[in-house]
Design an enzyme around this catalytic site. Structure first.
Site, PDB file in Angstrom:
ATOM      1  N   SER A 161       3.917  -2.203   0.156  1.00  0.00           N
ATOM      2  CA  SER A 161       4.774  -1.348   1.001  1.00  0.00           C
ATOM      3  C   SER A 161       4.573  -1.716   2.459  1.00  0.00           C
ATOM      4  CB  SER A 161       4.384   0.122   0.799  1.00  0.00           C
ATOM      5  OG  SER A 161       5.081   0.950   1.706  1.00  0.00           O
ATOM      6  N   TYR A 191      -1.721   7.839   1.063  1.00  0.00           N
ATOM      7  CA  TYR A 191      -0.804   6.890   0.405  1.00  0.00           C
ATOM      8  C   TYR A 191      -0.924   5.530   1.084  1.00  0.00           C
ATOM      9  CZ  TYR A 191       3.545   4.511  -0.880  1.00  0.00           C
ATOM     10  OH  TYR A 191       4.468   3.578  -1.315  1.00  0.00           O
TER      11      TYR A 191
HETATM   12  N1  LIG Z   1      10.637   4.095  -2.805  1.00  0.00           N
HETATM   13  C1  LIG Z   1      10.099   3.691  -1.672  1.00  0.00           C
HETATM   14  O1  LIG Z   1      10.505   4.096  -0.561  1.00  0.00           O
HETATM   15  C2  LIG Z   1       8.984   2.684  -1.697  1.00  0.00           C
HETATM   16  C3  LIG Z   1       8.696   1.981  -0.526  1.00  0.00           C
HETATM   17  C4  LIG Z   1       7.662   1.045  -0.533  1.00  0.00           C
HETATM   18  C5  LIG Z   1       6.945   0.837  -1.699  1.00  0.00           C
HETATM   19  N2  LIG Z   1       7.246   1.547  -2.822  1.00  0.00           N
HETATM   20  C6  LIG Z   1       6.431   1.294  -4.010  1.00  0.00           C
HETATM   21  O2  LIG Z   1       7.291   0.878  -5.055  1.00  0.00           O
HETATM   22  C7  LIG Z   1       6.715   1.217  -6.320  1.00  0.00           C
HETATM   23  C8  LIG Z   1       7.745   1.908  -7.190  1.00  0.00           C
HETATM   24  O3  LIG Z   1       8.134   3.138  -6.592  1.00  0.00           O
HETATM   25  P1  LIG Z   1       9.568   3.789  -6.826  1.00  0.00           P
HETATM   26  O4  LIG Z   1      10.099   4.171  -5.499  1.00  0.00           O
HETATM   27  O5  LIG Z   1      10.384   2.953  -7.726  1.00  0.00           O
HETATM   28  O6  LIG Z   1       9.123   5.139  -7.539  1.00  0.00           O
HETATM   29  P2  LIG Z   1       9.672   5.828  -8.893  1.00  0.00           P
HETATM   30  O7  LIG Z   1      11.151   5.748  -8.970  1.00  0.00           O
HETATM   31  O8  LIG Z   1       8.993   7.143  -8.966  1.00  0.00           O
HETATM   32  O9  LIG Z   1       9.074   4.873 -10.021  1.00  0.00           O
HETATM   33  C9  LIG Z   1       7.703   4.776 -10.220  1.00  0.00           C
HETATM   34  C10 LIG Z   1       7.469   4.136 -11.574  1.00  0.00           C
HETATM   35  O10 LIG Z   1       6.069   3.963 -11.745  1.00  0.00           O
HETATM   36  C11 LIG Z   1       5.687   4.560 -12.984  1.00  0.00           C
HETATM   37  N3  LIG Z   1       4.348   5.122 -12.832  1.00  0.00           N
HETATM   38  C12 LIG Z   1       3.934   6.058 -11.940  1.00  0.00           C
HETATM   39  N4  LIG Z   1       2.650   6.353 -12.129  1.00  0.00           N
HETATM   40  C13 LIG Z   1       2.237   5.583 -13.180  1.00  0.00           C
HETATM   41  C14 LIG Z   1       1.004   5.450 -13.871  1.00  0.00           C
HETATM   42  N5  LIG Z   1      -0.062   6.171 -13.532  1.00  0.00           N
HETATM   43  N6  LIG Z   1       0.943   4.562 -14.892  1.00  0.00           N
HETATM   44  C15 LIG Z   1       2.038   3.854 -15.261  1.00  0.00           C
HETATM   45  N7  LIG Z   1       3.221   3.947 -14.660  1.00  0.00           N
HETATM   46  C16 LIG Z   1       3.322   4.803 -13.631  1.00  0.00           C
HETATM   47  C17 LIG Z   1       6.714   5.656 -13.223  1.00  0.00           C
HETATM   48  O11 LIG Z   1       6.862   5.954 -14.608  1.00  0.00           O
HETATM   49  P3  LIG Z   1       6.109   7.217 -15.286  1.00  0.00           P
HETATM   50  O12 LIG Z   1       6.224   8.354 -14.306  1.00  0.00           O
HETATM   51  O13 LIG Z   1       6.841   7.408 -16.557  1.00  0.00           O
HETATM   52  O14 LIG Z   1       4.709   6.779 -15.492  1.00  0.00           O
HETATM   53  C18 LIG Z   1       7.991   5.004 -12.703  1.00  0.00           C
HETATM   54  O15 LIG Z   1       8.590   4.202 -13.684  1.00  0.00           O
HETATM   55  C19 LIG Z   1       5.489   2.083  -5.989  1.00  0.00           C
HETATM   56  O16 LIG Z   1       4.328   1.296  -6.062  1.00  0.00           O
HETATM   57  C20 LIG Z   1       5.734   2.525  -4.557  1.00  0.00           C
HETATM   58  O17 LIG Z   1       4.541   2.783  -3.869  1.00  0.00           O
HETATM   59  C21 LIG Z   1       8.237   2.458  -2.852  1.00  0.00           C
END
Ligand SMILES: NC(=O)c1ccc[n+]([C@@H]2O[C@H](COP(=O)([O-])OP(=O)(O)OC[C@H]3O[C@@H](n4cnc5c(N)ncnc54)[C@H](OP(=O)(O)O)[C@@H]3O)[C@@H](O)[C@H]2O)c1
Length: 247
Positions: A122, A135
Site C-alpha cells: 500500500s 494499519y
Molecule cells: N482498498 C484499498 O484502498 C487498498 C489500498 C491499498 C492497499 N490495499 C490492500 O489490498 C489488499 C486487498 O484489500 P481490498 O481492498 O481488496 O479489501 P477487501 O475487498 O476487503 O478484500 C480483502 C480480501 O482478503 C481476504 N482476507 C481478509 N482477511 C483474511 C484472512 N485473515 N485470511 C485470508 N483471507 C483474508 C478477504 O476474504 P475473507 O474476508 O473471506 O477472508 C477478501 O477476499 C489488502 O492487503 C489491503 O491492505 C487496499
C-alpha cells in the site's frame, strides 16, 4: 473480494489456473467456479492453517508459478482508537499472513521456478499516515519483508514484486472521505487497475509499482523529508479531528 478478485480474474484471463484462499467459503467458491479455479478456505493469520493448506495444494499442484500476497484488512483507526486485539489482528493478517504464506508455498514456488511473488502492500506502507497508524505499520512491515526477501530468493529463481495501491473503493475500504474530497478523489483507482499493475510487475519484472504512479512522489518525499512529512501528517490529523468535532 475486491482487489484479490480482480487479480484472480486477470490471471485467469492469462490462462493461469488459480487457487483462491480466503476465510469465507461462499464467495470464494463462487469466484473459483466463475474462473474454473479452486477454493481453499484459510485464515492467513493462522500459521498452522496456512501450512496445512499448502500441503493440500501441493497434492494437486506440486509446482506453482505465481503467489499473490493480497489478503488484508483495515485497521479502522489510530493507535489511541484501537483495542489491543485489533492491533494484533491487523499485524497478524497484513504482515504475518504474507510471511506465513510465502514460507508455506516456498517449496512449490521453487519447483515452479522461474516463479513470481507479488505482494499487495500500500501507499500506507511508504508514507506517514494521517489516522491509521497500526494499519500503516503493518503495511510498512509487509513491504519491508517483500523488499528484503527479494535478494534472498532471487538466486532460487523466485522474483519478488510489490504493488502499492493508493485508495481503491472496496467492501472493507469504501474510501468515502477520499471520494468526497475534490482533490484526493483523483488518486482513487479501481481494483482492475491494480490487477493490471500486477500483470505488469510479472511481465516486466518490476520490483515495485505505485498505482496511480504519481503517489511515488509521496513515498520519495517521505524518504527525503521524514520530519516534515510527520509534522504535516500530525497537522492534518488535528484539522480532521476539528472538522469531525464541528460536524
Ligand atoms: N482498498 C484499498 O484502498 C487498498 C489500498 C491499498 C492497499 N490495499 C490492500 O489490498 C489488499 C486487498 O484489500 P481490498 O481492498 O481488496 O479489501 P477487501 O475487498 O476487503 O478484500 C480483502 C480480501 O482478503 C481476504 N482476507 C481478509 N482477511 C483474511 C484472512 N485473515 N485470511 C485470508 N483471507 C483474508 C478477504 O476474504 P475473507 O474476508 O473471506 O477472508 C477478501 O477476499 C489488502 O492487503 C489491503 O491492505 C487496499
Amino acid at each position: 473480494m475486491g482487489i484479490g478478485a480482480a487479480i484472480a480474474r486477470a490471471l485467469a484471463g492469462r490462462g493461469f489456473r488459480c487457487v483462491l484462499l480466503a476465510r469465507r467459503r461462499e464467495p470464494l467458491e463462487a469466484l473459483a467456479a466463475e474462473l474454473g479455479g479452486e477454493a481453499e478456505v484459510c485464515d492467513v493469520a493462522d500459521r498452522e492453517a496456512v501450512d496445512a493448506t499448502a500441503v493440500r495444494v501441493a497434492e494437486r499442484h506440486p509446482a506453482i508459478h505465481v503467489l499473490v500476497l493480497n489478503a488484508g484488512m483495515p485497521g479502522g483507526g489510530g493507535f489511541l482508537d484501537l483495542a489491543a486485539e485489533r492491533i494484533e489482528q491487523v499485524t497478524a493478517v497484513n504482515y504475518l499472513g504474507s510471511v506465513w504464506a510465502l514460507r508455506a508455498f516456498l517449496p512449490l514456488l521453487e519447483r515452479g521456478a522461474p516463479s513470481d511473488v507479488v505482494t499487495i502492500a500500500s501507499i500506507a506502507g511508504t508514507t506517514v499516515p494521517m489516522t491509521t497508524g497500526p494499519y500503516a505499520a503493518s503495511k510498512h512491515a509487509q513491504l519491508a519483508f517483500s523488499r528484503s526477501v527479494a535478494g534472498e530468493l532471487g538466486p532460487r529463481g523466485i522474483r519478488i514484486h510489490a504493488v502499492n495501491p493508493g485508495p481503491v473503493p472496496t467492501d472493507a475500504f469504501p474510501q468515502t472521505r477520499t471520494l468526497a474530497n475534490p482533490v484526493t478523489r483523483h488518486a482513487v483507482v479501481s481494483p482492475e487497475r491494480v490487477a493490471r499493475a500486477v500483470l505488469r510487475a510479472i511481465d516486466h519484472d518490476r520490483r515495485e509499482i505505485f498505482v496511480p504512479w504519481p503517489l511515488r512522489a509521496a513515498a520519495a518525499l517521505q524518504g527525503l523529508a521524514p520530519g516534515t512529512m510527520s509534522r504535516l501528517a500530525a497537522r492534518l490529523r488535528v484539522s480532521r479531528r476539528e472538522e469531525r468535532g464541528n460536524e
